[in-house]
Design a protein around this motif. Structure first.
Motif, PDB file in Angstrom:
ATOM      1  N   GLN A  65       0.823  -1.224   0.000  1.00 17.24           N
ATOM      2  CA  GLN A  65       0.000   0.000   0.000  1.00 17.24           C
ATOM      3  C   GLN A  65       0.844   1.256   0.000  1.00 17.24           C
ATOM      4  O   GLN A  65       0.496   2.255  -0.628  1.00 17.24           O
ATOM      5  CB  GLN A  65      -0.924  -0.033   1.232  1.00 17.24           C
ATOM      6  CG  GLN A  65      -1.939   1.089   1.272  1.00 17.24           C
ATOM      7  CD  GLN A  65      -1.506   2.196   2.223  1.00 17.24           C
ATOM      8  OE1 GLN A  65      -0.397   2.189   2.730  1.00 17.24           O
ATOM      9  NE2 GLN A  65      -2.403   3.143   2.427  1.00 17.24           N
ATOM     10  N   ARG A  66       2.000   1.202   0.655  1.00 16.63           N
ATOM     11  CA  ARG A  66       2.832   2.408   0.760  1.00 16.63           C
ATOM     12  C   ARG A  66       3.833   2.529  -0.379  1.00 16.63           C
ATOM     13  O   ARG A  66       4.159   3.632  -0.812  1.00 16.63           O
ATOM     14  CB  ARG A  66       3.567   2.412   2.105  1.00 16.63           C
ATOM     15  CG  ARG A  66       2.623   2.608   3.293  1.00 16.63           C
ATOM     16  CD  ARG A  66       3.391   2.559   4.597  1.00 16.63           C
ATOM     17  NE  ARG A  66       4.444   3.555   4.648  1.00 16.63           N
ATOM     18  CZ  ARG A  66       4.256   4.848   4.931  1.00 16.63           C
ATOM     19  NH1 ARG A  66       3.032   5.280   5.191  1.00 16.63           N
ATOM     20  NH2 ARG A  66       5.266   5.684   4.955  1.00 16.63           N
ATOM     21  N   LEU A  71       2.124   5.882  -1.916  1.00 19.12           N
ATOM     22  CA  LEU A  71       1.464   6.736  -0.928  1.00 19.12           C
ATOM     23  C   LEU A  71       2.463   7.352   0.044  1.00 19.12           C
ATOM     24  O   LEU A  71       2.131   7.690   1.165  1.00 19.12           O
ATOM     25  CB  LEU A  71       0.432   5.911  -0.159  1.00 19.12           C
ATOM     26  CG  LEU A  71      -0.730   5.390  -1.011  1.00 19.12           C
ATOM     27  CD1 LEU A  71      -1.667   4.537  -0.162  1.00 19.12           C
ATOM     28  CD2 LEU A  71      -1.493   6.533  -1.639  1.00 19.12           C
ATOM     29  N   PHE A  74       2.210  10.953   2.146  1.00 19.46           N
ATOM     30  CA  PHE A  74       1.648  11.223   3.457  1.00 19.46           C
ATOM     31  C   PHE A  74       2.786  11.450   4.440  1.00 19.46           C
ATOM     32  O   PHE A  74       3.679  10.616   4.561  1.00 19.46           O
ATOM     33  CB  PHE A  74       0.779  10.058   3.927  1.00 19.46           C
ATOM     34  CG  PHE A  74      -0.523   9.970   3.185  1.00 19.46           C
ATOM     35  CD1 PHE A  74      -1.519  10.907   3.393  1.00 19.46           C
ATOM     36  CD2 PHE A  74      -0.752   8.940   2.274  1.00 19.46           C
ATOM     37  CE1 PHE A  74      -2.721  10.816   2.716  1.00 19.46           C
ATOM     38  CE2 PHE A  74      -1.938   8.850   1.600  1.00 19.46           C
ATOM     39  CZ  PHE A  74      -2.937   9.789   1.810  1.00 19.46           C
ATOM     40  N   ILE A 138       0.015   4.706  11.405  1.00 19.39           N
ATOM     41  CA  ILE A 138      -0.814   4.862  10.205  1.00 19.39           C
ATOM     42  C   ILE A 138      -1.816   5.992  10.387  1.00 19.39           C
ATOM     43  O   ILE A 138      -2.012   6.834   9.497  1.00 19.39           O
ATOM     44  CB  ILE A 138      -1.518   3.538   9.873  1.00 19.39           C
ATOM     45  CG1 ILE A 138      -0.485   2.505   9.397  1.00 19.39           C
ATOM     46  CG2 ILE A 138      -2.594   3.735   8.810  1.00 19.39           C
ATOM     47  CD1 ILE A 138      -1.060   1.123   9.179  1.00 19.39           C
ATOM     48  N   GLN A 143      -3.983   8.281   7.478  1.00 18.75           N
ATOM     49  CA  GLN A 143      -4.576   7.214   6.676  1.00 18.75           C
ATOM     50  C   GLN A 143      -5.645   6.505   7.525  1.00 18.75           C
ATOM     51  O   GLN A 143      -5.501   5.358   7.921  1.00 18.75           O
ATOM     52  CB  GLN A 143      -3.495   6.229   6.221  1.00 18.75           C
ATOM     53  CG  GLN A 143      -2.458   6.855   5.308  1.00 18.75           C
ATOM     54  CD  GLN A 143      -1.361   5.869   4.965  1.00 18.75           C
ATOM     55  OE1 GLN A 143      -0.320   5.874   5.594  1.00 18.75           O
ATOM     56  NE2 GLN A 143      -1.608   5.036   3.976  1.00 18.75           N
ATOM     57  N   PHE A 146      -7.487   3.354   5.927  1.00 22.45           N
ATOM     58  CA  PHE A 146      -6.581   2.209   5.872  1.00 22.45           C
ATOM     59  C   PHE A 146      -6.328   1.655   7.274  1.00 22.45           C
ATOM     60  O   PHE A 146      -6.291   0.439   7.491  1.00 22.45           O
ATOM     61  CB  PHE A 146      -5.269   2.624   5.213  1.00 22.45           C
ATOM     62  CG  PHE A 146      -4.246   1.526   5.182  1.00 22.45           C
ATOM     63  CD1 PHE A 146      -4.504   0.329   4.530  1.00 22.45           C
ATOM     64  CD2 PHE A 146      -3.022   1.690   5.807  1.00 22.45           C
ATOM     65  CE1 PHE A 146      -3.563  -0.679   4.498  1.00 22.45           C
ATOM     66  CE2 PHE A 146      -2.077   0.688   5.774  1.00 22.45           C
ATOM     67  CZ  PHE A 146      -2.345  -0.503   5.127  1.00 22.45           C
TER      68      PHE A 146
END
Length: 406
Positions: A65-66, A71, A74, A138, A143, A146
């Motif tokens: 996901q990262r 992402l 962030f 997170i 996020q 998530f």
């Protein structure tokens, strides 16, 4: 009024009485507790493998996901979260892979088998603290969606794996639930009622689910214990004489065949003593069959008392008024000593027998035969029966050794 109805609903939804645990008449014996504890430990061992898979899946999910979805833009909302999530998750994933490699050896499994439930719960607590830290990072990176998805995956995965132990389950769940909320409301946001309601409803579902799964688990253990009890009872019926409660002809056949199969490895071969109650028909005619049954019971008890307490020895009812003794790894001299003890034990009972032609009490005749190389069971019993017949011809209340096999 409304709060009373809500409380009643919660009691009905959570209470074990709805699951009929208390309505089932079941006696929890020591054997049942042993089986239950073994099943619980086995389930927890399986849950460790399950939570390892959950850890690998969630860690991979975070990294994908990262990294793959790009992402990284962030940024942490506070210096409190300056530690890289990627670095922490990567180390944890490496640790899980190392655990998988170590599991190929026997010592980790032996170590886990010896751990107490409270020790396992502490390990799950530490694991829960780790995931609480990841969730906090997170959420600190804004996020939220998530983080909530990861939270729900962890909560219900732990429910599937740890429902057998309330202590282990909540040792894992409480840090994941409480720590992120505390840090969030202490450092970032004010208290939000709808978030707390969501957490409470999640824990409510976890608890009700745990009780239902635990109920099914307990029912399965009870069914397994019942099946084992019935199987043992049927085996007892199949291999025991219903009158005297000593082994029957079937169990004797099993024992003598096993001893003969192992005879080449023993120091001395097995020996059988065939025993007959003298003039038992006259005893039944004189005193009746009920008294005759009582006589056979007392004779069986005397035989059991007289025979050695060795693992291979056996006293069985051969049929009618006949009994048979199996002696493992004895010489003929020792077998004769056992026959003397048996004869003395029966004479000591002094059961009145007015119609006996040789004594005023019940007596027995015996025939002793020791297995010879390559001899069949039928041949061994035939020789013992001939020795018994010789004892009867010589006046009864005695024993004789069998002739060597032809």
């Amino acid at each position: 009024m409304y709060f009373g109805k809500i409380r009643k609903f919660l009691e009905i939804a959570i209470d074990d009485y709805v699951l009929n645990l208390s309505h089932v008449l079941f006696k929890e014996t020591d054997e049942y507790q042993t089986l239950k504890n073994a099943a619980t430990r086995s389930a927890l061992t399986s849950s460790i493998r399950w939570l390892w898979l959950v850890g690998v899946s969630c860690s991979s999910f975070i990294l994908i996901q990262r990294q793959v979805l790009n992402l990284e833009h962030f940024q942490p909302s506070s210096d409190l979260f300056g530690v890289s999530i990627d670095y922490t998750v990567g180390l944890f994933l490496g640790f899980l892979i190392a655990c998988a490699l170590a599991s190929r050896f026997s010592w980790p499994h032996q170590m886990l088998a010896k751990l107490h439930i409270k020790t396992l719960a502490f390990g799950f607590f530490l694991l829960g603290c780790y995931w609480a830290m990841i969730l906090t990072m997170i959420e600190g990176n804004e996020q939220i969606l998530f983080g909530m998805s990861l939270f729900l995956m962890l909560i219900f995965s732990s429910l599937a794996g740890l429902y057998v132990s309330t202590l282990c389950l909540y040792s894992f769940i409480v840090p994941i639930t409480v720590l992120p909320l505390l840090i969030k409301y202490l450092f970032f946001e004010p208290f939000q009622f709808f978030v707390m309601m969501g957490v409470v409803m999640t824990l409510f579902l976890v608890e009700t689910g745990r009780r239902m799964l635990k109920h099914w688990f307990i029912q399965a253990i009870r069914q397994e214990y019942t099946n084992q009890t019935y199987a043992a009872a049927l085996d007892q019926i199949a291999h025991s004489d219903p009158l005297t409660q000593i082994p029957n002809r079937r169990q004797f056949d099993d024992r003598i065949n096993k001893l003969i199969a192992l005879a080449p490895l023993a120091n001395t071969p097995p020996t059988v003593i065939l025993i007959d109650v003298d003039y038992f028909k006259k005893y039944n005619d004189r005193y009746g069959h009920l008294v005759g049954d009582e006589c056979l019971i007392r004779v069986a008890q005397a035989l059991t008392h007289a025979v050695r307490n060795a693992s291979g020895d056996l006293v069985a009812r051969y049929g009618g008024e006949e009994f048979v003794v199996v002696l493992s790894d004895v010489t003929l001299g020792v077998a004769q000593d056992v026959a003397v003890r048996i004869q003395n034990e029966i004479n000591r009972l002094a059961i009145p027998h007015a119609d006996s032609d040789i004594a005023d009490h019940v007596t027995i005749s015996q025939g002793i035969a020791q297995w010879e190389k390559d001899e069949s069971v039928e041949s061994l019993l035939t020789r013992a029966d001939k020795a018994l017949y010789l004892s009867k011809e010589q006046g009864r209340n005695r024993f004789n050794l069998a002739e060597p096999a032809p």
